[in-house]
Write an enzyme that holds these catalytic residues in place. Structure first.
Site, PDB file in Angstrom:
ATOM      1  NE  ARG A  85      -6.337   0.802  -8.472  1.00 17.14           N
ATOM      2  CZ  ARG A  85      -6.054  -0.487  -8.549  1.00 17.14           C
ATOM      3  NH1 ARG A  85      -5.509  -1.096  -7.511  1.00 17.14           N
ATOM      4  NH2 ARG A  85      -6.306  -1.175  -9.645  1.00 17.14           N
ATOM      5  CG  HIS A 106       0.666   0.380  -6.961  1.00 13.19           C
ATOM      6  ND1 HIS A 106       0.361  -0.955  -6.968  1.00 13.19           N
ATOM      7  CD2 HIS A 106      -0.448   1.015  -6.505  1.00 13.19           C
ATOM      8  CE1 HIS A 106      -0.873  -1.137  -6.527  1.00 13.19           C
ATOM      9  NE2 HIS A 106      -1.389   0.048  -6.238  1.00 13.19           N
ATOM     10  NE  ARG A 160      -6.192  -5.347  -3.977  1.00 11.54           N
ATOM     11  CZ  ARG A 160      -4.881  -5.145  -3.870  1.00 11.54           C
ATOM     12  NH1 ARG A 160      -4.284  -4.217  -4.589  1.00 11.54           N
ATOM     13  NH2 ARG A 160      -4.164  -5.860  -3.026  1.00 11.54           N
ATOM     14  CD  GLU A 162       4.350  -2.969  -2.057  1.00 13.03           C
ATOM     15  OE1 GLU A 162       5.493  -2.520  -1.870  1.00 13.03           O
ATOM     16  OE2 GLU A 162       3.902  -3.240  -3.196  1.00 13.03           O
ATOM     17  CG  ASP A 163      -1.385  -2.724  -3.102  1.00  8.22           C
ATOM     18  OD1 ASP A 163      -0.424  -1.944  -3.229  1.00  8.22           O
ATOM     19  OD2 ASP A 163      -1.768  -3.494  -3.998  1.00  8.22           O
ATOM     20  CB  CYS A 166       2.819  -6.713  -5.240  1.00  7.98           C
ATOM     21  SG  CYS A 166       2.926  -5.368  -6.417  1.00  7.98           S
ATOM     22  CG  ASP A 215      -6.708  -7.982  -7.059  1.00 10.37           C
ATOM     23  OD1 ASP A 215      -5.868  -7.727  -7.931  1.00 10.37           O
ATOM     24  OD2 ASP A 215      -7.929  -8.007  -7.285  1.00 10.37           O
TER      25      ASP A 215
END
Length: 308
Positions: free
Chosen positions: A168, A204, A113, A93-94, A301, A88
């Site tokens: 998340r 999200h 992740r 962005e995460d 993302c 991933d």
């Protein structure tokens, strides 16, 4: 070229200016974007849809290359190498939430992740960003009390920082963001949004809502959008909403007066975005990332936008 050399070259590069002649200039222009290449292991990336969803790695890379090309028209863009052990990793962005020269490295909600963040942290430090690491700040507390946050759950409009609670991102993650960014934006402008979209075909918060400018947001039509806007108190906070029938189209990237929007099949959504951008003097390019979307991805993302 080494990553450090690339960063220095990007820092020296002239700032990009949007081609739109009537651009509404935000308070802080985006000076750089961070992205990452797609790994060969991308087919094994997480997906709520289950399975591999017939993902074409070559098609995903073609779409991602086009996305990068459009992004680079408007801002210097650093593309980090892929991390093969993290399927991933293209969804950068995460890993971080940034406002101005301050960035928070997140503890991602999905444990598999969490190894994606270290190289992002190093890149930010080399760029001179003030970096706080969520993992370090509460490393010694009870596991049940740790802060979790995916950057895809955090929307900064230029006036407010909305933190969407989800599978998340938890309450502790929100409180961490409020503590850090409350000093910059004032605490009342860092806002938790209840998980009204959880399980509604989006992963999200920003999968269902993003902004065009400081006063305009994109949100879905119907009860889902109604509940979302009500929990955000969007009208009370001075936002107008462009309502779209296609949820995927509600996610757009805005960089220096130009909008990258999803090249969706929904003609109504396309026309409404076109009209909204025209009315606001914003440039617009439609970008197809439908292959990445098979792994729950939206346009935002794939990049981290910085104003440093």
């Amino acid at each position: 070229m080494m990553i450090s050399e690339t960063i220095q070259a990007l820092k020296r590069a002239p700032k990009c200016v949007s081609r739109s002649s009537h651009t509404m200039i935000p308070p802080a222009r985006t000076s750089m974007a961070i992205t990452r290449q797609i790994p060969n292991s991308f087919i094994d990336a997480l997906s709520d849809h289950g399975g591999n969803d017939n993902v074409s790695l070559s098609k995903a890379r073609i779409q991602h290359d086009r996305y990068l090309r459009e992004l680079r028209r408007h801002v210097p863009t650093l593309c980090l190498p892929a991390l093969e052990s993290h399927p991933d990793c293209v969804f950068v962005e995460d890993t971080v939430v940034a406002v101005g020269n301050t960035a928070v490295i997140t503890r991602l909600g999905h444990e598999t992740r969490r190894g994606e963040v270290d190289s992002i942290k190093e890149a930010l430090r080399q760029l001179g960003v003030n970096v706080l690491d969520m993992r370090e700040e509460d490393a010694n507390i009870n596991a049940r009390s740790i802060s979790l946050c995916d950057g895809g759950d955090v929307l900064y409009t230029g006036r407010h920082l909305f933190v969407g609670l989800s599978g998340r991102t938890n309450e502790n993650g929100f409180r961490f963001m409020q503590q850090v960014f409350g000093e910059i934006l004032n605490e009342e402008n860092v806002i938790a949004v209840p998980p009204v979209i959880q399980g509604k075909h989006v992963l999200h918060f920003k999968s269902a809502v993003t902004h065009l400018d400081e006063n305009t947001i994109l949100a879905p039509e119907g009860p889902l959008g109604d509940n979302l806007l009500q929990t955000m108190k969007s009208l009370e906070r001075g936002y107008s909403a462009i309502r779209l029938p296609d949820i995927l189209s509600c996610n757009a990237v805005v960089v220096n007066g130009h909008v990258l929007a999803q090249d969706a099949l929904c003609q109504v959504s396309r026309e409404r975005i076109q009209n909204a951008c025209c009315e606001r003097g914003l440039g617009l390019t439609f970008v197809d990332t439908s292959e990445l979307a098979k792994k729950d991805a939206a346009l935002t993302c794939c990049s981290v936008l910085l104003a440093v």
